[in-house]
Design a protein around this motif. Structure first.
Motif, PDB file in Angstrom:
ATOM      1  N   ALA A   1      -7.039   3.366   6.231  1.00 32.14           N
ATOM      2  CA  ALA A   1      -5.768   3.977   6.629  1.00 32.14           C
ATOM      3  C   ALA A   1      -4.802   4.094   5.457  1.00 32.14           C
ATOM      4  O   ALA A   1      -3.949   4.986   5.425  1.00 32.14           O
ATOM      5  N   THR A   2      -4.917   3.166   4.486  1.00 31.25           N
ATOM      6  CA  THR A   2      -4.039   3.207   3.326  1.00 31.25           C
ATOM      7  C   THR A   2      -4.729   3.764   2.095  1.00 31.25           C
ATOM      8  O   THR A   2      -4.159   3.761   1.003  1.00 31.25           O
TER       9      THR A   2
ATOM     10  N   TRP B   1      -0.941  -1.667  14.006  1.00 31.80           N
ATOM     11  CA  TRP B   1      -0.823  -0.356  13.377  1.00 31.80           C
ATOM     12  C   TRP B   1       0.490   0.317  13.770  1.00 31.80           C
ATOM     13  O   TRP B   1       1.084   1.036  12.960  1.00 31.80           O
TER      14      TRP B   1
ATOM     15  N   SER C   1       0.839  -1.188   0.000  1.00 34.93           N
ATOM     16  CA  SER C   1       0.000   0.000   0.000  1.00 34.93           C
ATOM     17  C   SER C   1       0.874   1.237   0.000  1.00 34.93           C
ATOM     18  O   SER C   1       2.096   1.168   0.100  1.00 34.93           O
TER      19      SER C   1
ATOM     20  N   LEU D   1      -7.810  -1.127   7.672  1.00 31.09           N
ATOM     21  CA  LEU D   1      -6.591  -1.126   6.857  1.00 31.09           C
ATOM     22  C   LEU D   1      -6.828  -0.412   5.541  1.00 31.09           C
ATOM     23  O   LEU D   1      -6.008   0.417   5.104  1.00 31.09           O
TER      24      LEU D   1
ATOM     25  N   ALA E   1       2.745   1.403  10.558  1.00 32.33           N
ATOM     26  CA  ALA E   1       3.153   2.784  10.303  1.00 32.33           C
ATOM     27  C   ALA E   1       4.652   2.969  10.483  1.00 32.33           C
ATOM     28  O   ALA E   1       5.246   3.849   9.862  1.00 32.33           O
TER      29      ALA E   1
ATOM     30  N   LEU F   1       0.356   4.884   5.574  1.00 32.96           N
ATOM     31  CA  LEU F   1      -0.809   4.892   6.458  1.00 32.96           C
ATOM     32  C   LEU F   1      -0.920   6.286   7.043  1.00 32.96           C
ATOM     33  O   LEU F   1       0.029   6.805   7.639  1.00 32.96           O
ATOM     34  N   ARG F   2      -2.090   6.889   6.881  1.00 29.08           N
ATOM     35  CA  ARG F   2      -2.281   8.268   7.311  1.00 29.08           C
ATOM     36  C   ARG F   2      -3.593   8.410   8.074  1.00 29.08           C
ATOM     37  O   ARG F   2      -4.497   7.593   7.951  1.00 29.08           O
TER      38      ARG F   2
ATOM     39  N   LEU G   1       1.988  -5.090   3.522  1.00 28.95           N
ATOM     40  CA  LEU G   1       1.914  -3.679   3.149  1.00 28.95           C
ATOM     41  C   LEU G   1       3.243  -3.124   2.644  1.00 28.95           C
ATOM     42  O   LEU G   1       3.284  -2.062   2.034  1.00 28.95           O
TER      43      LEU G   1
ATOM     44  N   SER H   1       4.510   6.994   6.339  1.00 30.46           N
ATOM     45  CA  SER H   1       3.341   6.857   7.211  1.00 30.46           C
ATOM     46  C   SER H   1       3.375   7.849   8.369  1.00 30.46           C
ATOM     47  O   SER H   1       4.433   8.182   8.908  1.00 30.46           O
TER      48      SER H   1
ATOM     49  N   LEU I   1       0.461   8.103  11.460  1.00 33.16           N
ATOM     50  CA  LEU I   1      -0.831   7.582  11.887  1.00 33.16           C
ATOM     51  C   LEU I   1      -1.007   7.825  13.379  1.00 33.16           C
ATOM     52  O   LEU I   1      -0.081   7.620  14.168  1.00 33.16           O
TER      53      LEU I   1
END
Length: 445
Positions: free
Chosen positions: A438-439, A249, A13, A435, A253, A16-17, A410, A259, A261
Motif C-alpha cells: 500500500a505504501t 488502514w 512512508s 503495508l 490513510a 497509501l494508495r 507511518l 493517501s 485507499l
C-alpha cells in the motif's frame, strides 16, 4: 512451547494508495467453523480468516471429531457431526492467544457429555474466564479453573444441561455466544438479555443454520431466545472483510498526507461500525461504495482519503461497537488537532493485554502525551504533523497494539521499533506485506 519474539522496525512512508482486501472477519470465522461443526452434513466456507486464532478453533474442533479441511485459499470444508455429536478429545485444547476460541468452545463443551482441558499462551492465561464460567456452571457444567478463573481450566459438560435466563452484567458478545452455544444442546429455551447491544453475528448465523432463535427489543434490553436440541443444516458461507482489520488502514490513510485507499468488501454490521462513526466525527473522509449483502451481513467498499482530524470526546456509548478498534482510534487521536478524550472502555484492561496501559506506554515512548484513566485515555494530538517516534514499543503479546503502532510509525519523524511483531499473525498474517504494497515500499523480512 516457548514464545519466540520477532522485532520489527517501521519507518515513515509515502501515501497509501490503491485498493486492498482485508482478511475475513475474525468473529464470523470462529462462528462459521463452530456452527458448521454442529450441522449435519458438509458446510463450505469462503473467505475464512487463516490467522492463528481461527486455526486454534479449527484444531480444537478436529480434536473433538469434526472433519475440518482446507480446500483452497481461505476456502474450507467442515463435515459436521450434528448438535450433541462431539467426541471426547484425547488431548488438551490449545487456544493459543485466542480468547474468542476459549470462551466460545467452553460454551460448546458445556452441554456435551465430554470433558475438555483448555490451555493457552501467557497472555491468554491472564485473561478472565469467570464471566463465562459462571453462567455455564449455572447450566450444570463443571468448570475447574486456575486461581482467578483463568486458564488452564477443565470443563466437564452436562447432558442434558439446564436452560437458563441470563442477563449480561458486562457487554460481551463472547459471553452471550458461549451461553447460546451451550443452549443448542440443552432442552428448553435458553435466554440471554443484553442491556447494551453487542455484535450480533451469532444470532444471525444461528438463524441461517436453521436454529429457532428470536431477538426482541425490550425495556430491559435485547433478549435473545434459543430453543435447544436444535437440528442445524449445512450452509455455504461467505465471510466478509473484518472491520477490526480495516480499522488500521482507515486510520493510516486518514493521517498520512496524500493517501487515497480503497478497502474492498468490509463488513458493515451496525454492531461493528463504532470506529467509523468516531473517525467521521473527527473529520475523516470515508465514503461507502457498492453497499451489498454477503452471507447475510451488510458489506461495502470503503474509500478513505487523507483529511485533517480534530479532537473529540468519544461518545462512550460507541464502546461496544468498537471495543477492538480502540488501539487504532488512539493512534488517530495522536495526529488530531487538540486533546481527544476516550472514556467508557474499561473492558480494554482485560483484552490480550491491558490495552489502556499498553497504548499509553507505546504512545508516550514515541513522544505522544497520553494520560491514563481507569476506562480510557486522554491523548494530545499533533494537529496533523508527524509524531516524534524513535521509541521501542512493548507490544505485550497483543496484535492490535503492534498493528496500531506500526500505523503510527507511518507518519513519525523517526522509525518505531516493535519489540515483538509476531502476535500480528493471530488476526492478520499478511499485515506487513500489505503495508509494504500500500505504501509501495520494499517488503522486509
Amino acid at each position: 512451547m516457548p514464545h519466540s519474539a520477532i522485532s520489527r522496525t517501521v519507518a515513515a512512508s509515502g501515501p497509501l494508495r490503491g485498493a486492498i482486501a482485508v482478511p475475513g472477519d475474525k468473529s464470523i470465522s470462529h462462528r462459521a467453523l463452530i456452527l458448521s461443526a454442529l450441522a449435519v452434513g458438509t458446510s463450505r466456507i469462503a473467505g475464512l480468516l487463516e490467522g492463528d486464532d481461527v486455526l486454534a478453533t479449527a484444531a480444537a474442533l478436529r480434536a473433538m471429531g469434526v472433519g475440518v479441511e482446507r480446500t483452497g485459499d481461505c476456502a474450507w470444508a467442515v463435515h459436521g457431526v450434528g448438535v450433541g455429536g462431539l467426541l471426547q478429545p484425547d488431548r488438551a485444547l490449545d487456544m493459543g492467544n485466542s480468547g474468542t476460541s476459549a470462551r466460545l468452545l467452553m460454551g460448546l463443551v458445556a452441554s456435551h457429555s465430554i470433558t475438555a482441558a483448555f490451555t493457552g499462551d501467557a497472555s491468554l492465561s491472564r485473561r478472565p474466564m469467570a464471566r463465562v464460567a459462571g453462567p455455564l456452571r449455572t447450566m450444570g457444567a463443571d468448570v475447574t479453573a486456575s486461581p482467578g478463573d483463568t486458564l488452564p481450566l477443565m470443563v466437564r459438560g452436562l447432558c442434558p444441561a439446564v436452560p437458563i435466563a441470563y442477563t449480561l452484567p458486562v457487554a460481551s458478545a463472547q459471553v452471550k455466544s458461549a451461553i447460546l452455544l451451550a443452549g443448542l444442546n440443552t432442552p428448553g429455551i435458553t435466554r440471554v438479555t443484553e442491556p447494551v447491544a453487542t455484535r450480533d453475528h451469532t444470532e444471525r448465523m444461528l438463524a441461517g443454520f436453521g436454529a429457532r432463535v428470536t431477538v426482541e427489543d425490550t425495556p430491559e434490553g435485547r433478549v435473545i431466545s434459543l430453543t435447544g436440541e436444535a437440528e442445524l443444516g449445512p450452509q455455504d458461507i461467505v465471510v466478509p472483510g473484518d472491520p477490526s482489520s480495516a480499522a488500521f488502514w482507515l486510520v493510516a490513510a486518514s493521517v498520512v498526507p496524500g493517501s487515497d485507499l480503497t478497502l474492498r468488501g468490509v463488513g458493515m454490521n451496525p454492531t461493528r461500525t463504532g470506529l467509523l462513526i468516531a473517525l467521521r466525527l473527527m473529520g475523516a473522509d470515508i465514503a461507502e461504495l457498492d453497499a451489498r449483502t454477503v452471507g447475510g451481513e451488510p458489506v461495502a467498499d470503503l474509500r478513505v482519503r487523507h483529511a485533517p482530524l480534530h479532537a473529540i470526546t468519544v461518545p462512550p456509548e460507541l464502546a461496544p461497537s468498537m471495543i477492538d478498534e480502540y488501539p487504532a482510534l488512539f493512534v488517530a487521536a495522536a495526529f488530531a488537532d487538540g486533546r481527544t478524550v476516550a472514556r467508557g472502555a474499561a473492558e480494554l484492561r482485560v483484552k490480550e493485554s491491558d490495552r489502556i496501559a499498553a497504548m499509553a506506554a507505546a504512545l508516550g515512548a514515541n513522544g505522544v502525551p497520553a494520560r491514563e484513566h481507569h476506562d480510557g485515555l486522554t491523548i494530545q494530538g499533533t494537529g496533523g504533523g508527524s509524531i516524534p517516534g524513535g521509541g521501542t514499543v512493548a507490544t505485550r503479546l497483543d496484535h492490535r497494539v503492534a498493528m496500531g503502532m506500526a500505523v503510527a510509525a507511518l507518519h513519525a519523524r523517526a522509525a518505531i521499533t516493535l519489540d515483538d511483531a509476531s502476535p500480528v499473525a493471530t488476526s492478520y498474517p499478511d499485515f506487513f506485506p500489505t503495508l509494504a504494497a500500500a505504501t509501495m515500499q520494499e517488503p522486509t523480512p
